[in-house]
Design an enzyme around this catalytic site. Structure first.
Site, PDB file in Angstrom:
ATOM      1  N   GLY A  23       1.760   2.291  10.974  1.00  0.00           N
ATOM      2  CA  GLY A  23       2.869   3.646  11.129  1.00  0.00           C
ATOM      3  C   GLY A  23       4.001   3.929  12.578  1.00  0.00           C
ATOM      4  N   GLY A  44       3.024  -0.841   4.632  1.00  0.00           N
ATOM      5  CA  GLY A  44       3.066   0.401   4.171  1.00  0.00           C
ATOM      6  C   GLY A  44       4.251   0.883   3.426  1.00  0.00           C
ATOM      7  N   HIS A  94     -10.105   1.038   5.176  1.00  0.00           N
ATOM      8  CA  HIS A  94      -9.171   1.429   5.364  1.00  0.00           C
ATOM      9  C   HIS A  94      -8.560   2.489   6.505  1.00  0.00           C
ATOM     10  CE1 HIS A  94      -4.223   2.688   6.758  1.00  0.00           C
ATOM     11  NE2 HIS A  94      -4.087   1.376   5.664  1.00  0.00           N
ATOM     12  N   GLU A 134      -5.367  -4.601  10.416  1.00  0.00           N
ATOM     13  CA  GLU A 134      -4.593  -3.643  10.452  1.00  0.00           C
ATOM     14  C   GLU A 134      -5.187  -2.615  11.897  1.00  0.00           C
ATOM     15  OE1 GLU A 134      -2.335  -2.443   7.310  1.00  0.00           O
ATOM     16  OE2 GLU A 134      -4.141  -1.909   6.874  1.00  0.00           O
ATOM     17  N   ASN A 176       1.001  -1.157   0.077  1.00  0.00           N
ATOM     18  CA  ASN A 176      -0.262  -0.075  -0.010  1.00  0.00           C
ATOM     19  C   ASN A 176       0.870   1.356   0.460  1.00  0.00           C
ATOM     20  OD1 ASN A 176      -1.783   1.815   0.039  1.00  0.00           O
ATOM     21  ND2 ASN A 176      -2.168   1.129   2.541  1.00  0.00           N
ATOM     22  N   TRP A 177       0.957   1.667  -1.194  1.00  0.00           N
ATOM     23  CA  TRP A 177       2.442   3.295  -1.252  1.00  0.00           C
ATOM     24  C   TRP A 177       1.638   4.204  -0.773  1.00  0.00           C
ATOM     25  CZ3 TRP A 177       3.837   1.962  -6.815  1.00  0.00           C
ATOM     26  CH2 TRP A 177       4.200   0.959  -6.695  1.00  0.00           C
ATOM     27  N   LYS A 178      -0.013   4.164  -0.726  1.00  0.00           N
ATOM     28  CA  LYS A 178      -0.583   5.375   0.281  1.00  0.00           C
ATOM     29  C   LYS A 178       0.017   6.417  -0.982  1.00  0.00           C
ATOM     30  CE  LYS A 178       0.108   3.369   4.691  1.00  0.00           C
ATOM     31  NZ  LYS A 178       0.013   3.305   6.232  1.00  0.00           N
ATOM     32  N   SER A 226       2.923  -1.605  10.321  1.00  0.00           N
ATOM     33  CA  SER A 226       4.996  -2.003  11.054  1.00  0.00           C
ATOM     34  C   SER A 226       5.588  -2.168  10.535  1.00  0.00           C
ATOM     35  CB  SER A 226       4.569  -1.401  11.938  1.00  0.00           C
ATOM     36  OG  SER A 226       4.717   0.294  12.701  1.00  0.00           O
TER      37      SER A 226
END
Ligand code: PEP
Length: 247
Positions: free
Chosen positions: A171, A230, A94, A165, A9-11, A209
């Protein structure tokens, strides 16, 4: 050997040009990767990413979609257009969408419906906040998020992908302990079995993470079928290390 699923997931962490350069770097690796890899770039990069992935077995996913099929919804992207751009998958629910875009459980249900109608497999993201965990609400939150989504599948034989998640892990550099992880994943598996009366064609992922230093210990969980990654998915060496772990 088990074939794991890895979702990147490159956001909004990679602009269009950077994403295109990164995909060029990834393609030779993806050509020989044995695992199922799904890349989720930003909307604008979808079509070109799909074209670049042609010589590989990697698949394309979107990060979200509209809850509506069509209409005057400025700035939104419908599931059918995602399909036409080459998407086979799309994230739903998400926590960043729930937090920053105020997406509700009902929104996620409508999105999942749109995706299934467009023959795109939803990736159902569920997870509790730190406060909810401290208040012993983890399972009631997972249930509130997952149950209405599972109802959307009815008799569908689409693959059911659920990504656990925890919001407190995304993160932050913190991941659940092995017992916290196993407990949550086992609960999800059992809940699906009870609600749908079957657990086949189900893929259970963990996200939050994950890096190349902690992925191996997570993958030891017998309940896990893969990882949603991520930040580390944008670092070629880290991503390659994670995906190569069980080869
Ligand atoms: C995510 O946001 O889905 C995620 C897993 O992010 P990160 O790996 O950066 O925590």
């Amino acid at each position: 050997m088990k074939r794991y699923t890895y979702i990147a997931n490159w956001k909004m962490n990679s602009d269009y040009n950077t994403s295109m350069r990164y995909i060029e770097q990834l393609v030779p690796f993806l050509k020989q990767a044995e695992q199922r890899i799904i890349l989720c770039p930003s909307f604008l990069a979808l079509a070109q990413t799909y074209a670049s992935l042609a010589p590989t077995r990697a698949l394309l996913g979107a990060q979200t979609c509209s809850a509506f099929a069509k209409g005057s919804y400025t700035g939104q992207i419908d599931a059918q257009s995602l399909k036409q751009a080459g998407c086979s998958f799309c994230l739903v629910g998400h926590s960043e969408r729930r937090t920053y875009c105020h997406e509700t459980i009902e929104d996620t249900v409508q999105q999942a419906k749109q995706l299934l109608q467009a023959s795109i497999t939803p990736i159902l993201c569920i997870g509790e906040t730190a406060e909810q965990r401290s208040a012993s609400q983890t399972f009631s939150i997972l249930e509130a998020q997952l149950t209405p989504l599972l109802n959307v599948y009815e008799d569908s034989c689409a693959e059911l992908i659920v990504a656990y998640e925890p919001v407190w892990a995304i993160g932050t550099g913190t991941i659940p302990s092995r017992s916290q992880l196993d407990e949550a994943l086992a609960w999800i598996k059992e809940h699906i079995k009870k609600q749908r009366n079957k657990a086949d064609n189900t893929t259970i992922l963990y996200g939050g993470s994950i890096g190349d230093a902690n992925a191996a210990s997570c993958l030891e969980s017998p309940f896990l079928d893969g990882l949603l990654i991520g930040n580390a998915s944008l670092d070629f060496q880290k991503f390659k290390n994670i995906v190569s772990l069980n080869c």
